[in-house]
Motif scaffolding. Structure first.
Motif, PDB file in Angstrom:
ATOM      1  N   SER A 176       0.625  -1.328   0.013  1.00  8.67           N
ATOM      2  CA  SER A 176      -0.086   0.015   0.017  1.00  8.67           C
ATOM      3  C   SER A 176       0.974   1.292  -0.108  1.00  8.67           C
ATOM      4  CB  SER A 176      -1.018   0.057   1.086  1.00  8.67           C
ATOM      5  OG  SER A 176      -0.327   0.221   2.548  1.00  8.67           O
ATOM      6  N   TYR A 177       2.071   1.194   0.366  1.00 12.77           N
ATOM      7  CA  TYR A 177       2.985   2.127   0.492  1.00 12.77           C
ATOM      8  C   TYR A 177       3.739   2.386  -0.927  1.00 12.77           C
ATOM      9  CZ  TYR A 177       2.731   3.437   5.547  1.00 12.77           C
ATOM     10  OH  TYR A 177       2.261   3.763   6.806  1.00 12.77           O
ATOM     11  N   GLY A 178       3.506   1.450  -1.808  1.00  9.17           N
ATOM     12  CA  GLY A 178       4.285   1.438  -3.074  1.00  9.17           C
ATOM     13  C   GLY A 178       5.540   0.678  -3.026  1.00  9.17           C
ATOM     14  N   LEU A 179       5.792  -0.217  -2.064  1.00  7.99           N
ATOM     15  CA  LEU A 179       7.175  -0.849  -1.792  1.00  7.99           C
ATOM     16  C   LEU A 179       6.896  -2.378  -2.212  1.00  7.99           C
ATOM     17  CD1 LEU A 179       8.385   0.376   1.470  1.00  7.99           C
ATOM     18  CD2 LEU A 179       8.844   1.236  -0.818  1.00  7.99           C
ATOM     19  N   GLN A 180       8.218  -2.796  -2.743  1.00  2.90           N
ATOM     20  CA  GLN A 180       7.924  -4.402  -2.973  1.00  2.90           C
ATOM     21  C   GLN A 180       8.282  -5.263  -2.013  1.00  2.90           C
ATOM     22  OE1 GLN A 180      10.415  -5.192  -6.641  1.00  2.90           O
ATOM     23  NE2 GLN A 180       9.334  -3.348  -7.858  1.00  2.90           N
ATOM     24  N   ALA A 181       7.544  -6.267  -1.809  1.00  3.42           N
ATOM     25  CA  ALA A 181       7.587  -6.926  -0.546  1.00  3.42           C
ATOM     26  C   ALA A 181       7.125  -8.398  -0.695  1.00  3.42           C
ATOM     27  CB  ALA A 181       7.087  -6.406   0.840  1.00  3.42           C
ATOM     28  N   SER A 182       7.504  -9.134   0.352  1.00  2.00           N
ATOM     29  CA  SER A 182       7.189 -10.546   0.426  1.00  2.00           C
ATOM     30  C   SER A 182       7.253 -11.157   1.642  1.00  2.00           C
ATOM     31  CB  SER A 182       7.837 -11.432  -1.033  1.00  2.00           C
ATOM     32  OG  SER A 182       9.385 -11.530  -0.700  1.00  2.00           O
ATOM     33  N   VAL A 183       6.377 -12.328   1.826  1.00  2.00           N
ATOM     34  CA  VAL A 183       6.573 -13.135   2.949  1.00  2.00           C
ATOM     35  C   VAL A 183       7.500 -14.336   2.739  1.00  2.00           C
ATOM     36  CG1 VAL A 183       5.461 -14.585   4.689  1.00  2.00           C
ATOM     37  CG2 VAL A 183       4.340 -12.601   3.544  1.00  2.00           C
ATOM     38  N   GLU A 184       8.447 -14.678   3.593  1.00  5.83           N
ATOM     39  CA  GLU A 184       9.136 -15.887   3.428  1.00  5.83           C
ATOM     40  C   GLU A 184       9.338 -16.643   4.772  1.00  5.83           C
ATOM     41  OE1 GLU A 184      13.188 -14.827   2.322  1.00  5.83           O
ATOM     42  OE2 GLU A 184      12.664 -14.077   0.203  1.00  5.83           O
ATOM     43  N   GLN A 185       9.171 -17.792   4.626  1.00  4.74           N
ATOM     44  CA  GLN A 185       9.427 -18.556   5.845  1.00  4.74           C
ATOM     45  C   GLN A 185      10.912 -18.728   6.630  1.00  4.74           C
ATOM     46  OE1 GLN A 185       7.872 -22.744   5.550  1.00  4.74           O
ATOM     47  NE2 GLN A 185       7.862 -23.036   7.717  1.00  4.74           N
ATOM     48  N   GLY A 186      11.009 -18.595   7.859  1.00  8.70           N
ATOM     49  CA  GLY A 186      12.281 -18.464   8.574  1.00  8.70           C
ATOM     50  C   GLY A 186      13.172 -17.433   7.933  1.00  8.70           C
ATOM     51  N   GLY A 187      14.532 -17.487   8.559  1.00  7.16           N
ATOM     52  CA  GLY A 187      15.291 -16.494   8.402  1.00  7.16           C
ATOM     53  C   GLY A 187      16.148 -16.835   7.346  1.00  7.16           C
ATOM     54  N   GLN A 188      16.040 -16.468   6.121  1.00  6.00           N
ATOM     55  CA  GLN A 188      16.824 -16.947   4.923  1.00  6.00           C
ATOM     56  C   GLN A 188      17.817 -15.809   4.581  1.00  6.00           C
ATOM     57  OE1 GLN A 188      14.027 -17.675   1.835  1.00  6.00           O
ATOM     58  NE2 GLN A 188      12.914 -19.380   3.145  1.00  6.00           N
ATOM     59  N   GLU A 189      18.141 -14.833   5.248  1.00  4.55           N
ATOM     60  CA  GLU A 189      19.195 -13.873   4.963  1.00  4.55           C
ATOM     61  C   GLU A 189      20.299 -14.227   5.601  1.00  4.55           C
ATOM     62  OE1 GLU A 189      18.809  -9.549   4.439  1.00  4.55           O
ATOM     63  OE2 GLU A 189      16.670 -10.131   4.572  1.00  4.55           O
TER      64      GLU A 189
END
Length: 97
Positions: free
Chosen positions: A84-97
């Motif tokens: 809604s703020y115009g940012l690209q985002a997604s949901v991921e399972q677990g800490g993948q970074e």
């Protein structure tokens, strides 16, 4: 009469999915200004300026940043808010970074 058997692998996998941590990931884009992304992180997540700037720099330099973690439902709500703020985002399972 015997009790039904439950495959322990299936039961464990189900518990793992329910108990696992989910994350909201914000992706870099060529549209939004760095100041705007910082403001969104401060306004929506309540981050202090320093943390919001750090996350924005991570998005800019690495192409993505994990900005929140919690239940799947909470992270889906956060992703919807980022959109809604115009940012690209997604949901991921677990800490993948």
């Amino acid at each position: 009469m015997t009790a039904p058997t439950v495959d322990p692998v299936v039961r464990t996998a189900r518990l793992t999915d329910e108990e696992s941590t989910w994350t909201t990931v914000v992706w870099d884009d060529p549209v939004n200004l760095m100041d705007y992304v910082t403001m969104v992180f401060m306004r929506y997540f309540g981050y202090p300026r320093e943390k919001a700037v750090q996350l924005m720099i991570q998005v800019h330099n690495n192409g993505r940043a994990t900005v929140a973690e919690g239940s799947k439902e909470e992270m889906e709500i956060a992703v919807h808010a980022m959109h809604s703020y115009g940012l690209q985002a997604s949901v991921e399972q677990g800490g993948q970074e």
